[in-house]
Design a protein around this motif. Structure first.
Motif, mmCIF file in Angstrom:
data_model
loop_
_atom_site.group_PDB
_atom_site.id
_atom_site.type_symbol
_atom_site.label_atom_id
_atom_site.label_comp_id
_atom_site.label_asym_id
_atom_site.label_seq_id
_atom_site.Cartn_x
_atom_site.Cartn_y
_atom_site.Cartn_z
ATOM 1 N N ASN A 240 -3.211 -1.975 -4.177
ATOM 2 C CA ASN A 240 -3.801 -0.463 -3.981
ATOM 3 C C ASN A 240 -3.963 -0.474 -2.331
ATOM 4 O OD1 ASN A 240 -4.272 -0.025 -6.608
ATOM 5 N ND2 ASN A 240 -6.019 -1.664 -6.501
ATOM 6 N N ASN A 241 -2.893 -0.801 -1.508
ATOM 7 C CA ASN A 241 -2.646 -0.599 -0.270
ATOM 8 C C ASN A 241 -1.665 0.133 0.143
ATOM 9 O OD1 ASN A 241 -1.889 -1.722 2.519
ATOM 10 N ND2 ASN A 241 -4.073 -2.088 2.491
ATOM 11 N N PRO A 242 -1.661 1.069 0.969
ATOM 12 C CA PRO A 242 -0.355 1.850 1.526
ATOM 13 C C PRO A 242 0.714 1.093 2.190
ATOM 14 C CG PRO A 242 -2.311 2.354 3.022
ATOM 15 C CD PRO A 242 -2.830 1.594 1.999
ATOM 16 N N TYR A 243 0.558 -0.024 2.436
ATOM 17 C CA TYR A 243 1.462 -1.062 3.112
ATOM 18 C C TYR A 243 2.145 -1.653 1.981
ATOM 19 C CZ TYR A 243 0.005 -0.365 8.017
ATOM 20 O OH TYR A 243 -0.179 0.460 9.124
ATOM 21 N N VAL A 286 -8.857 2.427 -1.222
ATOM 22 C CA VAL A 286 -7.964 1.365 -0.530
ATOM 23 C C VAL A 286 -8.186 -0.052 -0.442
ATOM 24 C CG1 VAL A 286 -6.540 0.769 1.668
ATOM 25 C CG2 VAL A 286 -7.143 3.292 0.976
ATOM 26 N N SER A 370 6.037 -1.866 2.200
ATOM 27 C CA SER A 370 6.487 -0.541 1.855
ATOM 28 C C SER A 370 7.647 0.028 2.679
ATOM 29 C CB SER A 370 5.115 0.342 2.024
ATOM 30 O OG SER A 370 5.665 1.692 1.633
ATOM 31 N N LYS A 373 7.236 1.904 5.961
ATOM 32 C CA LYS A 373 6.547 1.272 7.187
ATOM 33 C C LYS A 373 7.512 0.543 7.895
ATOM 34 C CE LYS A 373 2.449 2.826 5.656
ATOM 35 N NZ LYS A 373 1.777 3.860 6.390
#
Length: 452
Positions: A240-243, A286, A370, A373
């Motif tokens: 649950n992290n954008p990275y 997040v 991701s 990134k």
């Protein structure tokens, strides 16, 4: 079957001598598999219908090693090369789920091949008979299949180590495990408790290095979870992290696959093992894993002690320390500035190889995150690498041994021997790294006097 295996000079001589003495003999197992695959075999194992005493008699003019005599193995030394020759045998009962209670020697090649673990290892060859392949091992090699000889459940119950060997073969060779064999592996995984931790560790370390490791470790994650229970929490744990686009387990496997050697693969396999226990979620939903590097290093140190990891080929006590350190610092922020690079190098006690490894760890980690990134992450790592090369070429002070002053100098200046000496030296080092002080003895002496 029209397959020619080019057996090297000394093993070929041993086979010929046994055949000329009236016995059947040839090469068997992994060397046949590798040769059929077009690879160069590293070891040539010979088997024969000759009894152990008959082997000794045939090679009476040669130096012999007989430590394995009760198992039917005689090692003949020809031109400095050890040639291992084993009498055909039939295994007795496996009451401990690991080794046969006894072995019975036989003159029958068919009986010997039928006791072996996988079809790819039950292939015999000599120049006189050609390939002998009663269990279709050649076809399985060509079809890239791992299949037990005979009844898979029976074969794996006899010796649970065969479960890990099969997984290792699939990882290294890029093969798939045939369905009945796979079912038997899962059914009998608890029998791995009968296998020594040293043997488990050796097989696991080899699995990590296979070209198909990422798929095989995932396919057999239940078995990996049995031999390393701490990994189970990673499986299916969403970040649950954008990275991140993978759960912790899949991220770990992709990162391990991106690492180049065993030290780095072990680092990547264990680098996030504490993430499930460090998970927090903020008000925006997040996920965060604060402090997971340090906790992962501690968990890994315990696992390595339990697994006796230095028994794995290619891993020394020094490597072990380096792996734990890399896990601890894998998530540390390195800014692309000389001062920051020097600080991190100082944390690593000036170990330049370890700094390069840390960048490799960060690169493998980024490649498993991701994709949106990735470009910026790789650019930054490349910049840090260039700055690191400059720092190394400048031979800048990063450790106490590089400092232009030492403990004896401080005592001479009137600082009492003891803790205070170390405290002052470390403060001076920090100031030199931060460019608050030049690494010149005269300047350092003045700084010490100002501290007094």
């Amino acid at each position: 079957m029209n397959i020619k295996i080019n057996v090297p000079k000394n093993p070929a001589l041993a086979v010929r001598m046994l055949v000329e003495a009236g016995f059947e003999a040839g090469v068997v197992g992994g060397c046949c598999r590798d040769a059929i695959m077009g690879e160069i075999p590293h070891d040539w194992d010979l088997c024969t219908s000759a009894m152990p005493d008959e082997i000794q008699a045939v090679f009476k003019e040669f130096r012999q090693l007989t430590m394995g005599l009760k198992h039917g193995t005689v090692v003949i030394i020809i031109e400095g090369e050890d040639i291992e020759i084993t009498t055909y045998r039939v295994d007795g009962e496996y009451s401990d789920g690991r080794r046969p209670d006894n072995v019975i020697f036989t003159r029958s090649l068919a009986e010997d091949l039928s006791r072996r673990d996988y079809t790819q290892n039950a292939i015999f060859y000599n120049d006189f008979k050609g390939i002998v392949d009663p269990f279709n091992g050649v076809a399985d090699i060509k079809n890239k299949v791992i299949r037990c000889v005979g009844n898979a459940d029976k074969r794996l119950k006899e010796d649970a180590l065969r479960i890990l060997r099969g997984i290792r073969f699939a990882s290294i060779l890029g093969f798939e495990v045939e369905e009945d064999t796979k079912i038997a592996m899962f059914t009998n995984k608890k029998l791995l408790k009968n296998v020594s931790i040293e043997r488990i560790t050796v097989e696991f370390s080899k699995m990590l290095q296979g070209k198909n490791a990422i798929n095989i470790l995932n396919e057999f994650k239940e078995i990996i979870g049995f031999i390393i229970p701490e990994t189970k929490a990673m499986m299916g744990f969403e970040q649950n992290n954008p990275y991140h686009i993978y759960d912790v387990w899949k991220h770990t496997l992709v990162a391990t696959n991106k690492a180049q050697d065993l030290v780095l693969k072990l680092t990547m396999f264990f680098h996030d093992i504490a993430k499930p226990s460090c998970y927090t979620i903020d008000e925006k939903g997040v996920g965060h894993f604060y402090g997971h590097g340090d906790i992962s290093s501690k968990i890994t140190a315990k696992i390595f002690r339990r697994m006796k990891i230095t028994n794995a080929e290619g891993i020394s006590g020094s490597d072990l320390k380096d792996i734990i350190e890399l896990i601890k610092y894998h998530d540390i922020k390195i800014e692309p500035r000389k001062k920051n690079v020097r600080k991190i190098l100082s944390k690593l006690e000036g170990n330049e190889l370890q700094f390069q490894r840390l960048l490799s760890v960060k690169r493998a980690d980024a490649l498993a995150q991701s994709p949106d990134k990735l470009e910026n992450s790789l650019k930054e790592i490349h910049m840090i690498e260039l700055i690191f090369n400059e720092v190394v070429s400048e031979k800048y002070c990063t450790t106490l041994k590089d400092l232009a002053i030492n403990g004896k100098d401080l005592i001479h200046l009137g600082i009492p021997a003891g803790k205070e000496v170390g405290i002052i030296l470390n403060r001076l080092l920090e100031d030199v790294i931060d460019e608050k002080l030049p690494n010149e003895k005269s300047d350092l002496v003045i700084a010490i006097k100002n501290l007094s």
